[in-house]
Design a protein around this motif. Structure first.
Motif, PDB file in Angstrom:
ATOM      1  N   ARG A  64      44.607  39.740  50.426  1.00 16.28           N
ATOM      2  CA  ARG A  64      45.254  40.989  50.047  1.00 16.28           C
ATOM      3  C   ARG A  64      46.321  40.710  48.996  1.00 16.28           C
ATOM      4  O   ARG A  64      47.242  39.929  49.228  1.00 16.28           O
ATOM      5  N   ARG A 104      42.939  41.115  40.303  1.00 17.82           N
ATOM      6  CA  ARG A 104      43.200  41.923  41.498  1.00 17.82           C
ATOM      7  C   ARG A 104      44.701  42.126  41.696  1.00 17.82           C
ATOM      8  O   ARG A 104      45.120  43.112  42.300  1.00 17.82           O
ATOM      9  N   ARG A 109      49.600  40.708  47.113  1.00 14.61           N
ATOM     10  CA  ARG A 109      50.971  41.070  47.483  1.00 14.61           C
ATOM     11  C   ARG A 109      51.918  40.106  46.783  1.00 14.61           C
ATOM     12  O   ARG A 109      51.564  38.967  46.459  1.00 14.61           O
TER      13      ARG A 109
END
Length: 375
Positions: free
Chosen positions: A69, A88, A71
């Motif tokens: 993910r 991404r 972050r």
């Protein structure tokens, strides 16, 4: 502050990528950073052919990089494959910090087919162009990065490479307690054995009449020039293959001198910052270093080295003979190197990298947490 450190290369401790990844983690020891690492730490099953192992490693690390993910801040050791993961993060407005340790010619020389693949070059450059900040170990590489970005040097910071000085210094102290080298006097080359690392110059220097007949040559590493070392029929040559870092530290501390013989080729033109020069100084061992951009400045900044022309076996053999025959010179260079290398411990630049990451993120660090390795 959450950070992701991505390295698409094999980060085993006998590789430059491994040394750089571990050193970067040491520099990110700020308790406010929460670091997850995405890389491959081990080579993989020996029964799998080398080319397939490399493809599998690359595929697995890229897939895992794409699955995490996004972050915080993405920090990545530059390679063409960073772009397959970094998008991404950047598409979500998250910062990207790239560590550039070489130029395109490094890639072309290591994998000649890439020179004939323009799309691969575009892929390699895309992450540099989209990065929020760039870190290079030399001024020459900083200038090269500036030449491929629209904003020039504005987002480029030079932070020299480092070493685990304590590890090498401990081996030096152990060697002194043992009464010096446990093997006959020898010069040592250690590191990547790519074609531009000057292994051919070392072997030609060994055959030169000036090379002392009572001085052996030990070689640690693997790569393109390993077959040439294996094929050398000089009884003074000992090829030790790959060795983990603690064995490299022990070997460096027990050598009479080390050799950093990179060629003055396109891959060196933008400046290099070899770990072997820093690690030799930390081990208390003088080094003989060829004059190429970056390497020359690094050796001069640390001290403890003799400089010789690149690609000149006679000059290398003469320098080896001079150092072998003068114990006082060896001691003087060793002292200078041990003193100068303190500024090149990985931790010495921790504040600089921490400040750069915070600036890239534009936020105040959050709570402390340990490093998390995603293996």
């Amino acid at each position: 502050m959450p950070l992701t450190l991505f390295c698409a290369e094999l980060a085993a401790d006998y590789t430059a990528a491994g040394a750089h990844t571990r050193g970067t983690l040491a520099r990110l020891a700020d308790p406010h950073f929460r670091v997850r690492v995405v890389t491959v730490w081990r080579e993989g099953p020996r029964w799998v052919p080398g080319a397939l192992r490399k493809i599998f490693r690359l595929a697995s690390v890229v897939v895992r990089g794409r699955m995490i993910r996004p972050r915080g801040v993405l920090l990545a050791r530059w390679s063409p494959f960073v772009a397959l993961v970094s998008g991404r993060f950047t598409r979500r407005g998250l910062p990207l910090v790239i560590f550039v340790q070489g130029n395109l010619d490094d890639m072309y020389d290591s994998n000649p087919w890439t020179r004939r693949a323009p799309w691969f070059t575009r892929l390699a450059l895309s992450s540099i162009r989209q990065a929020t900040r760039i870190v290079t170990p030399s001024e020459g590489l900083a200038e090269w990065v500036a030449s491929v970005r629209d904003d020039g040097r504005d987002c480029v910071t030079v932070i020299p490479n480092g070493a685990d000085v304590a590890q090498f210094d401990a081996e030096r102290a152990r060697a002194e307690r043992d009464g010096g080298a446990s093997t006959p006097p020898h010069a040592l080359f250690f590191g990547n054995m790519a074609s531009w690392q000057g292994i051919d110059t070392i072997l030609d220097a060994l055959a030169d009449p000036s090379w002392p007949s009572d001085l052996d040559l030990h070689v640690i590493g693997d790569g393109q020039m390993a077959p040439a070392v294996r094929a050398c029929d000089d009884a003074r040559v000992t090829y030790l293959g790959r060795r983990p870092k603690h064995e490299v530290a022990r070997a460096a501390a027990r050598a009479e001198m080390t050799l950093a013989t990179r060629h003055d080729v396109a891959a060196s033109a933008t400046g290099v910052s070899p770990f072997k020069i820093i690690e030799s100084a930390a081990a208390g061992t003088p080094s003989i270093v060829t004059r190429v951009p970056g390497q020359t400045e690094l050796a001069s900044a640390i001290g403890g080295s003799l400089l010789v022309p690149a690609g000149d076996p006679a000059a290398l053999a003469a320098a080896v003979a001079q150092l072998h025959g003068d114990a006082g010179m060896r001691d003087e260079l060793a002292r200078a190197g041990r003193e100068g290398v303190r500024a090149f411990d990985w931790a010495a630049s921790a504040d600089t990298l921490s400040a750069l990451v915070r600036e890239a993120a534009g936020v105040v660090p959050a709570e402390a947490a340990p490093v998390e390795r995603v293996a």
